[in-house]
Write a protein that holds these residues in place. Structure first.
Motif, PDB file in Angstrom:
ATOM      1  N   THR A   1      -7.194  -3.738  -0.624  1.00 42.83           N
ATOM      2  CA  THR A   1      -6.833  -4.798  -1.565  1.00 42.83           C
ATOM      3  C   THR A   1      -5.535  -5.471  -1.154  1.00 42.83           C
ATOM      4  OG1 THR A   1      -7.932  -3.650  -3.392  1.00 42.83           O
ATOM      5  CG2 THR A   1      -6.282  -5.305  -3.971  1.00 42.83           C
TER       6      THR A   1
ATOM      7  N   SER B   1       0.832  -1.204   0.000  1.00 40.86           N
ATOM      8  CA  SER B   1       0.000   0.000   0.000  1.00 40.86           C
ATOM      9  C   SER B   1       0.864   1.251   0.000  1.00 40.86           C
ATOM     10  CB  SER B   1      -0.949  -0.004   1.200  1.00 40.86           C
ATOM     11  OG  SER B   1      -0.245   0.091   2.421  1.00 40.86           O
TER      12      SER B   1
ATOM     13  N   ASP C   1      -4.020  -0.015  -3.391  1.00 36.48           N
ATOM     14  CA  ASP C   1      -5.126   0.224  -2.466  1.00 36.48           C
ATOM     15  C   ASP C   1      -4.910  -0.593  -1.199  1.00 36.48           C
ATOM     16  OD1 ASP C   1      -8.046   1.066  -1.899  1.00 36.48           O
ATOM     17  OD2 ASP C   1      -8.105  -1.125  -1.756  1.00 36.48           O
TER      18      ASP C   1
END
Length: 240
Positions: A69, A61, A66
């Motif tokens: 995700t 991240s 994201d």
């Protein structure tokens, strides 16, 4: 003090040994044998395993993925590790169940608290995969959550160091190792034991955390028997 039901927190990195990535089957077999020694002593043991040897959601991240995700991908990595550990345990005759917080019915049972406790009572090892099933929470927090849910007496935080120090022992040769610490001291001094959410959850539920060196053979069973290994969080502040 000896324990009857413990939760072992393994990092994903512990499974890769000296490799730079992935899983070292020899190391996994050694860990499995240590867990088997605990089971054969009559003590119930559950395991929460991380996934950092395969994928780290926080790192991904930070590179632009994201966060939710990335965390879900990390959860899938923990299931891979859980299945690997299950295989190693069952090859040496230890019945093991993987329970996943994300539905993967072809691979693992869903996480059901009462079923997990029943497995433990029957002498099976339960390996919890997929973290808590929610992004933004670490597997350390999962360990604290599952320990509270299954009424574990202690969390064993297995690391590559022999406890918690007042300074980095690799940098400061005069660093002193704590024999015991309060939850408040860990939180106030931001000691890198577990994340603050996990520490707070353990404090609320009065679950001690024992930090010790996994690379020393026999340390898990020594910890189960109450022998002095590592640093215990949940007592008072004492340095060795």
């Amino acid at each position: 003090m000896s324990y009857q039901r413990v939760l072992l927190k393994l990092s994903g990195e512990a499974l890769m040994g000296e490799l730079g990535y992935g899983i070292d089957p020899k190391v996994v077999s050694e860990i499995a044998q240590e867990i088997a020694d605990v089971v054969n002593s009559g003590v119930q043991i559950a395991v929460v395993v991380g996934g950092g040897n395969i994928f780290r959601g926080v790192k991904a991240s930070a590179a632009g993925m994201d966060r939710a995700t990335a965390d879900y991908i990390g959860m899938i990595a923990t299931v891979m590790n859980a299945m690997t550990l299950q295989d190693a345990l069952e090859r040496i005759g230890i019945p093991t169940r993987v329970q996943s917080a994300i539905a993967m019915q072809e691979l693992a049972e869903p996480y059901i608290r009462r079923r997990a406790i029943r497995h433990l009572e029957k002498g099976r090892v339960v390996v919890f995969g997929a973290g808590s099933g929610n992004p933004f929470f670490t597997t350390d927090t999962t360990a604290a959550l599952r320990a509270a849910e299954i009424d574990a007496e202690v969390i064993f935080k297995a690391t590559k160091v022999d406890g918690i120090y007042d300074a980095d022992p690799k940098i400061n040769p005069h660093a002193r190792r704590y024999q015991s610490l309060t939850y408040g001291h860990v939180l106030n001094h931001e000691l890198k034991v577990m994340d603050s959410t996990a520490i707070a959850l353990c404090k609320e539920n009065n679950i001690p955390i024992l930090v010790f060196d996994l690379t020393v053979g026999g340390n898990i069973i020594r910890a189960v028997k109450g022998e002095p290994v590592g640093t215990i969080v949940g007592g008072f502040c004492e340095v060795s």
